[in-house]
Design an enzyme around this catalytic site. Sequence first.
Site, PDB file in Angstrom:
ATOM      1  CE  LYS B  79      -3.247   1.746  -3.787  1.00 27.61           C
ATOM      2  NZ  LYS B  79      -3.430   0.508  -2.978  1.00 27.61           N
ATOM      3  CB  SER B 154      -0.902  -2.052  -4.710  1.00 28.61           C
ATOM      4  OG  SER B 154      -1.965  -1.699  -3.826  1.00 28.61           O
ATOM      5  CB  SER B 178      -2.015  -2.720  -0.836  1.00 25.97           C
ATOM      6  OG  SER B 178      -1.865  -3.680  -1.853  1.00 25.97           O
TER       7      SER B 178
END
Lengths: 487, 475
Positions: B79, B154, B178
């Site tokens: 990420k 996310s 997330s």
Amino acid sequence: MSNASSAPQHSTALPNGWEMVVGLEVHVELDTKTKLFSASPNRFGDEPNTNIDPVTLGLPGALPVLNKHAVELAIRLGLALNCKVQPSTFHRKNYFYQDMPKAYQISQYDQPINIDGYMMLPGDVRIGIERAHLEEDTGKSTHIGGTSGRIHGSDYSLVDFNRAGVPLVEIVSRPDIRNSDQARQYVAELRSILLAVGASDAKMEEGSMRCDVNVSVRKPGEPFGTRCEIKNVNSIRAVGKAIDYEARRQIDVLESGGTIRQETRHWDDSEGRTHTLRTKEDADDYRYFLEPDLVLLDPDQEWIESIRASLPMLPAARRAQLAELTGANKESESVYVIVERGQDEYIAAVANAGGDAARALVYVQQAFAEEGASPKVAAKDIATLTQMERDAKLTATQAKTILSEMVANGGGDPVALAAAKGFEALDTSAVEAMVDAAIAQQADAWAKYCAGEEKAMGALVGAIMKASQGKADGKVVTAILQARRAK
Amino acid sequence: MTKSFATVVDIAQDIASGKTSATEVLEQHLQRINERESEINAFNLVTTEQARQTAAQVDADIKAGKKLGPLAGVPVALKDNMCTRGIETTCSSKILEGWKPPYDATVVTRLQQAGAVMIGKTNLDEFAMGSSTENSAFGPTKNPLDTSRVPGGSSGGSAAAVAAGFAAASLGSDTGGSIRQPASLCGLVGVKPTYGLVSRQGIVAFASSLDQVGPFTHTVADAALMMEVIGGHDPLDSTSLPQPMPSLSSVLEQGVKGMRIGRLADMPDGCEPEVLARMDAAYAALQSAGATIVDISLPSLSYCLTAYYLVAPAEASSNLARYDGVRYGMRVETGDLHSMYGATRAAGFGAEVKRRIMLGTYALSAGYFDAYYGKALKVRRLIANDFAAAYEKCDVILTPTSPTVAFPLGDKTSDPLTMYLCDIFTIPTNLAGHAAMSVPFGTGAHNLPVGVQVLAPALGEQTMFRVAAELERAS
């Protein structure tokens, strides 16, 4: 800054029965190798932006790790200030400024490491210490261009992050201070304690010790008045001046029917006045909340006790000990000066070698100002010198001459030096003869002296000292003259 | 359903045994990226050259007979809120565009030491704020299973990268769901470890007291292996737990016999019926594997969403204050300091980030602190108490991960509150600091995957993985 604690620079009383109420917030940089939350060096005076790392710069993802040595020094200081050491937490104090890399300062807020201490000042005045908490320092801004040296009106600003993250302890006093003398004594004593426990080099000129002063005025017995905080007070002398100025300013405002606004004021040392920096209305809302990147700081009792056991004797105790040894008042200037120089142990060594501690106190204060805690002159030689003076083998003047020579040469045998100079105190019969001669020559002065005019003695003593080429002991001469008059 | 791609465990084994090479595995993944990345937009950056070098190094090490790490040659995506030395780390925000960290996050270092091949940095909702990966400065990521739909968020880029076969595994961060929610929406296993089990050092902070890093994988065994590599104490993170990482791979076959599985007696409204049906199937599967089902209640559950949307924005308002244009990242030049701050932050942050900064600043303000932030902290204690009471009766709790399957792009962007409801089941774990993971368990509406969430108390990872493995066997 030496002996400011005892300098007789008394603040003048405030008019019309006003009383000032003063509290001090003193920031000191701790003498650690690295910063409070990172391994970046804590060193003053290096090239700008060399002592930095991701934590110091507040880079994304960087996390603080608490410096154990900083905690130890904070505890040392807390214990020296008679504080209670308690489990503590860190908060974030949020505000934007270019030298504040994370836009928040990590500081202790409602649960500081040290609470409820005190410090004793001369006259048994007890000043409460509310707290002594850990926090990180900010970077340093230099504003280029413009006239004021401040950000407003400057062309650009340079920021040095070497200081950012340096460990600080903020020592907050209770509002127990009632005049500027006490304030100066407080700062000087705090500085001595910091040096004694090795927590900080406490150099106000380098900013490793910085004072903010809270001042209000009231009539005795009334509740506290509205206070103003004064920043930029960068010497012990300025602490006294700023407080006296500010108290009078507030009295002037109140007596002319005005009210005091709670505000932060700036001390302008060259102008000798304070002026408004910001009012309460435009003060930042710091939005304190518990720092989620750190955990409870809960030093175990064993560690705290081992720190307590390692504390050196503190200045107040050393002054008491020196006073006891020398018979001097523990609040006298010489006692403060000697302890601040760290020469009290030397005087003890003189006494141990059979010397006269009271004379040694005088000698060391006068002649060893540049010598530090371990004077080069051997304590046993100073002991001998005090004995020679006590036994009237030397006059005070002669002893002083020999002392100067010993200091200049880094030592020497006072017996040999006295012999080389031909110093030997005159015996009393020789002095009696000189007194007779002086009375005969200075009949006028003698008559005046006998008529009770004490000043007239000076001329007689002068004549006798001259005749003896300084070998006569002034005290002996005075005693003979007084005895003659009494007849 | 998801195409079956090779697992982490298989890839590592095949490379170690010489059945294939790290380079060959990497090229297969790069090939898939070539084919579909323009459609999916999983990556902010594909680090092709660095990946090829790492893979070649792994192959050379194999030839030289060197001892291999457990992930040697496995392509892993990160990420883009994890610091990678010398490689752009943007948080999908314009304000950090172009910034290259001078250091690696601890999890990145641990992956490297395990021999993993970092293949790229994945898209996210800006600063991890969102549930659909539509709040990115670099455009939304699409769900590889249905590109008209979101991958969740996310960590949507990390989920999509694994679901599309661009990487064998990826790391995400989970502040309120997330990792688990996109795992659920993309048909993957996603783990939110106990707070403090995985280092946050080098993870760009959103809400520091809630953030945890965890893996996305196709299988529970892969997730266990990834956790064993990234977990364990890190002296650079003061909130890192002092424990060593417990073994997870070794417990997967232990089953759930005798275990007590908690079922929410008062299920919140808003779940799709197909999702609830899969929950019933999950309870039944565990029961038939020897577990008992116990009804439990979490009375404070309904306050958690509100509390989360005070605590997380409050911390974020402070964490994101450092993006001020002074030291790194974007700067909009103006005449003076304060207008530079304003202009930089106005241009650099997207709408959702600004919304949360304002919300958080307000919640911490003098005069409002007690009513908002202070109360939210009380809810945090309440939900922790609820969990403590529940875990007297059960070993783990099962809930849906998300009330719905993957929803269409743009469906919720105009109404932040609807978007926030996506996290209703995931948020309590973060508030409590506990462990939770999402396991794919069949499909729901539109034949899209449904995830079952296994919640466990702090450091309950071993029990949690046993249940997850059982669900995987039953699905």
